[in-house]
Design an enzyme around this catalytic site. Structure first.
Site, PDB file in Angstrom:
ATOM      1  N   SER A 164     -13.954   2.885 -50.803  1.00 60.55           N
ATOM      2  CA  SER A 164     -12.461   3.515 -50.321  1.00 60.55           C
ATOM      3  C   SER A 164     -12.436   2.194 -49.598  1.00 60.55           C
ATOM      4  O   SER A 164     -12.439   1.177 -50.363  1.00 60.55           O
ATOM      5  CB  SER A 164     -12.459   4.659 -49.178  1.00 60.55           C
ATOM      6  OG  SER A 164     -11.407   5.051 -48.477  1.00 60.55           O
ATOM      7  N   HIS A 190     -11.694   5.779 -53.500  1.00 59.77           N
ATOM      8  CA  HIS A 190     -10.190   6.797 -52.841  1.00 59.77           C
ATOM      9  C   HIS A 190      -8.761   5.940 -53.115  1.00 59.77           C
ATOM     10  O   HIS A 190      -8.731   4.814 -52.326  1.00 59.77           O
ATOM     11  CB  HIS A 190     -10.272   7.011 -51.464  1.00 59.77           C
ATOM     12  CG  HIS A 190     -11.761   7.703 -51.094  1.00 59.77           C
ATOM     13  ND1 HIS A 190     -12.310   7.088 -49.839  1.00 59.77           N
ATOM     14  CD2 HIS A 190     -12.574   8.580 -52.196  1.00 59.77           C
ATOM     15  CE1 HIS A 190     -13.218   8.095 -49.249  1.00 59.77           C
ATOM     16  NE2 HIS A 190     -13.200   8.911 -50.796  1.00 59.77           N
ATOM     17  N   ASP A 286     -17.797   9.859 -46.590  1.00 58.15           N
ATOM     18  CA  ASP A 286     -17.444  10.683 -47.376  1.00 58.15           C
ATOM     19  C   ASP A 286     -18.825   9.561 -48.433  1.00 58.15           C
ATOM     20  O   ASP A 286     -18.174   8.707 -48.378  1.00 58.15           O
ATOM     21  CB  ASP A 286     -16.262  10.359 -48.216  1.00 58.15           C
ATOM     22  CG  ASP A 286     -16.091  11.447 -49.366  1.00 58.15           C
ATOM     23  OD1 ASP A 286     -16.585  12.047 -49.579  1.00 58.15           O
ATOM     24  OD2 ASP A 286     -15.632  10.738 -50.417  1.00 58.15           O
TER      25      ASP A 286
END
EC number: 3.1.1.61
Length: 349
Positions: A164, A190, A286
């Site tokens: 991310s 992401h 995540d």
């Protein structure tokens, strides 16, 4: 606790007003000043010493990239870019991340005020993350040396990567040394729609292996890397003896689509001990549960260490859940994942 001090640089008076409203609506941050261009911003940075800078990509007198390059060389600080959702905007934003920007937000194409205010929580979260980010870890990296190819690998072998905040440069650093004989690599970073294709095209020019935005139904091939498209989940599936990519519009997982957990859980199910999992820099959790599932399925799992992360959120959560085989510096990730998968050590005894 002191508030996060923000300075916004944008040639649009409306955008400066909107960003001020957004920042000042959160109790843990304040807009200390705004500037219509980088030349004014330069003086305001000296005066107010902000914690985070939000910077428009395209401005008169000096564009955002030129200013960012000078800023990161002379006075490194956390920067969140504000970008347009265009092809050119995505390319410029990726260059900004390469130069050292921590993250970016995209301007809505219609209804600027309503759109930006709807993004209020997301913008605030990115500012908070930027304020905590390690700037020293985000210096532009030199192109690494290509690693030597190991023995010819079975097409069953597979590498799965999740990242991310700070991940675009970390992924570049991991993919660039890979030789053409590398196993397939599937990646969830992401990112919003439109940016993932530009990201894949940029990597494809820099890497020996082929890099592309993943498409639903395509077979997974060695020597190729596949990037999950923005706002879509990517999963690994089986098609006879081959791996296949599935792209779908499922609900966000851990507030993300694409989600690293979605990818890692599917890799655990379909590749098991033939996979190596890698979790890189990023905010939040995540990928932690998915990496544990991969670990329990027999995969070798690698987490980027804190010292080389821009944000040590996702790797920390994966480590804390007990799903990480080893923790390594970013400079060693490529070498380690190839060593484990080439030696058949994706299988833990």
């Amino acid at each position: 606790m002191s508030k996060i001090r923000v300075l916004s640089v944008d040639d649009s008076a409306l955008m400066r007003q909107i960003m001020t409203e957004i920042i000042n609506s959160h109790s843990d941050m304040e807009m200390v000043a705004t500037a219509p261009d980088p030349l004014v911003a330069r003086d305001l940075i000296k005066k107010f010493n902000p914690d985070v800078l939000t910077l428009d990509v395209e401005m008169p007198r000096m564009d955002g990239l030129d200013f960012l390059e000078k800023l990161m060389r002379l006075r490194p600080m956390p920067v969140v870019m504000v970008s347009s959702l265009t092809g050119k905007g995505s390319e410029v934003t990726l260059r900004a991340l390469e130069l050292g920007a921590i993250d970016f937000v995209t301007k809505p194409q219609l209804g600027i005020r309503e759109g930006m205010l709807a993004y209020s929580e997301m913008i605030a979260e990115k500012v908070r993350t930027a304020a905590r980010a390690r700037i020293a870890a985000h210096k532009p990296m030199a192109a690494p040396t290509t690693l030597k190819a190991g023995p010819l690998l079975s097409s069953e072998k597979l590498i799965a990567i999740g990242a991310s905040t700070g991940g675009t440069e970390a992924i570049r650093h991991v993919l660039q040394p890979l030789p053409l004989s590398s196993p397939a690599v599937i990646i969830t970073q992401h990112m919003p729609p439109g940016f993932t294709r530009s990201f894949a095209e940029r990597l494809n020019k820099l890497c020996q292996i082929s890099v592309k935005e993943a498409e639903d139904g395509e077979l997974v091939l060695p020597g190729h890397a596949y990037i999950a498209p923005g706002d879509k989940h990517m999963e690994l599936a089986r098609s006879g003896a081959n791996y296949q990519i599935k792209i779908h519009d499922g609900p966000p997982v851990n507030r993300h689509r694409p989600s690293v957990d979605v990818l890692f859980h599917s890799v655990a199910k379909h590749a098991g001990r033939n996979a190596v999992g890698v979790i890189l820099t990023g905010m939040g959790n995540d990928g932690a549960a998915g990496m544990l599932a991969m670990y329990q399925a027999g995969a070798w799992t690698i987490a980027q260490n804190e010292a080389s992360c821009v944000v040590f959120g996702m790797p920390r959560e994966a480590i804390n859940m007990g799903g990480v085989s080893e923790v390594v510096d970013l400079s060693q990730v490529s070498q380690q994942m190839l060593a484990k998968i080439s030696a058949g050590q994706a299988i833990r005894i």
